[in-house]
Motif scaffolding. Sequence first.
Motif, PDB file in Angstrom:
ATOM      1  N   LEU A 116      36.325  51.362  48.274  1.00  0.00           N
ATOM      2  CA  LEU A 116      36.654  52.644  47.645  1.00  0.00           C
ATOM      3  C   LEU A 116      36.210  52.541  46.196  1.00  0.00           C
ATOM      4  O   LEU A 116      36.513  51.545  45.527  1.00  0.00           O
ATOM      5  N   ARG A 117      35.507  53.538  45.719  1.00  0.00           N
ATOM      6  CA  ARG A 117      35.013  53.527  44.336  1.00  0.00           C
ATOM      7  C   ARG A 117      35.250  54.878  43.682  1.00  0.00           C
ATOM      8  O   ARG A 117      35.266  55.908  44.344  1.00  0.00           O
ATOM      9  N   ASP A 118      35.392  54.817  42.363  1.00  0.00           N
ATOM     10  CA  ASP A 118      35.528  56.036  41.549  1.00  0.00           C
ATOM     11  C   ASP A 118      36.631  56.962  42.054  1.00  0.00           C
ATOM     12  O   ASP A 118      36.511  58.187  41.959  1.00  0.00           O
TER      13      ASP A 118
ATOM     14  N   VAL B 191      47.551  58.392  46.420  1.00  0.00           N
ATOM     15  CA  VAL B 191      46.582  57.342  46.746  1.00  0.00           C
ATOM     16  C   VAL B 191      46.235  57.360  48.239  1.00  0.00           C
ATOM     17  O   VAL B 191      45.135  56.991  48.638  1.00  0.00           O
ATOM     18  N   HIS B 192      47.147  57.834  49.058  1.00  0.00           N
ATOM     19  CA  HIS B 192      46.898  57.888  50.497  1.00  0.00           C
ATOM     20  C   HIS B 192      45.916  58.985  50.892  1.00  0.00           C
ATOM     21  O   HIS B 192      45.461  59.024  52.043  1.00  0.00           O
ATOM     22  N   LEU B 193      45.564  59.854  49.954  1.00  0.00           N
ATOM     23  CA  LEU B 193      44.561  60.868  50.262  1.00  0.00           C
ATOM     24  C   LEU B 193      43.201  60.226  50.533  1.00  0.00           C
ATOM     25  O   LEU B 193      42.359  60.819  51.203  1.00  0.00           O
ATOM     26  N   ALA B 194      43.001  59.002  50.052  1.00  0.00           N
ATOM     27  CA  ALA B 194      41.769  58.281  50.390  1.00  0.00           C
ATOM     28  C   ALA B 194      41.688  58.053  51.895  1.00  0.00           C
ATOM     29  O   ALA B 194      40.589  58.077  52.470  1.00  0.00           O
ATOM     30  N   GLU B 195      42.816  57.839  52.554  1.00  0.00           N
ATOM     31  CA  GLU B 195      42.818  57.678  54.009  1.00  0.00           C
ATOM     32  C   GLU B 195      42.439  58.991  54.693  1.00  0.00           C
ATOM     33  O   GLU B 195      41.744  58.985  55.710  1.00  0.00           O
ATOM     34  N   TYR B 196      42.866  60.112  54.144  1.00  0.00           N
ATOM     35  CA  TYR B 196      42.453  61.401  54.696  1.00  0.00           C
ATOM     36  C   TYR B 196      40.939  61.540  54.589  1.00  0.00           C
ATOM     37  O   TYR B 196      40.282  61.988  55.531  1.00  0.00           O
ATOM     38  N   GLY B 197      40.383  61.156  53.449  1.00  0.00           N
ATOM     39  CA  GLY B 197      38.934  61.186  53.286  1.00  0.00           C
ATOM     40  C   GLY B 197      38.235  60.252  54.256  1.00  0.00           C
ATOM     41  O   GLY B 197      37.212  60.599  54.852  1.00  0.00           O
TER      42      GLY B 197
ATOM     43  N   ALA C 234      33.595  56.240  49.407  1.00  0.00           N
ATOM     44  CA  ALA C 234      34.056  55.209  50.338  1.00  0.00           C
ATOM     45  C   ALA C 234      32.876  54.702  51.138  1.00  0.00           C
ATOM     46  O   ALA C 234      31.956  55.444  51.463  1.00  0.00           O
ATOM     47  N   ALA C 235      32.914  53.389  51.430  1.00  0.00           N
ATOM     48  CA  ALA C 235      31.866  52.772  52.246  1.00  0.00           C
ATOM     49  C   ALA C 235      32.496  52.174  53.487  1.00  0.00           C
ATOM     50  O   ALA C 235      33.590  51.613  53.452  1.00  0.00           O
TER      51      ALA C 235
END
Length: 144
Positions: free
Chosen positions: A88-90, A54-60, A137-138
Amino acid sequence: MLPKTDWAALIPHAGSMCLLDAVLAWDEHTIHAISAGHTRADNPLRGPQGLHAVHLAEYGAQAMAVHGGLLARAKGAQTARPGRLVSLRDVQLFEEYVDRLDSQLDIHAECLYADDGGAQYAFRVEHRGRLLASGRAAVIHPES
């Protein structure tokens, strides 16, 4: 390739919380960054069981921030406007923990929309060509 020393001052993340190592390529709409920090025992997002995907969203999100900073610098700005991640979506995760993966992660972000108020990006994180996480992500740029 742009090393971290070239763009680190453009983003608010510092020290071990600056998760990206380098930018391999970028243009007006996309960025490709790399990181091997997912393997570090001192990764600030790592929990007792390891680094959850889930923390890969922070990398993105950090790739988005670097992209925005590089775009601002290319347009003559000394600093990029601060951003705040608001959505964060999808988000899809294809691995549970990623700290045991050797080598580097490839972080890709594509700007879908941007204006003075914020931006929306699609991101994906891969390891050796295998998709680990993806989503959108927005970010908004709050008034100072």
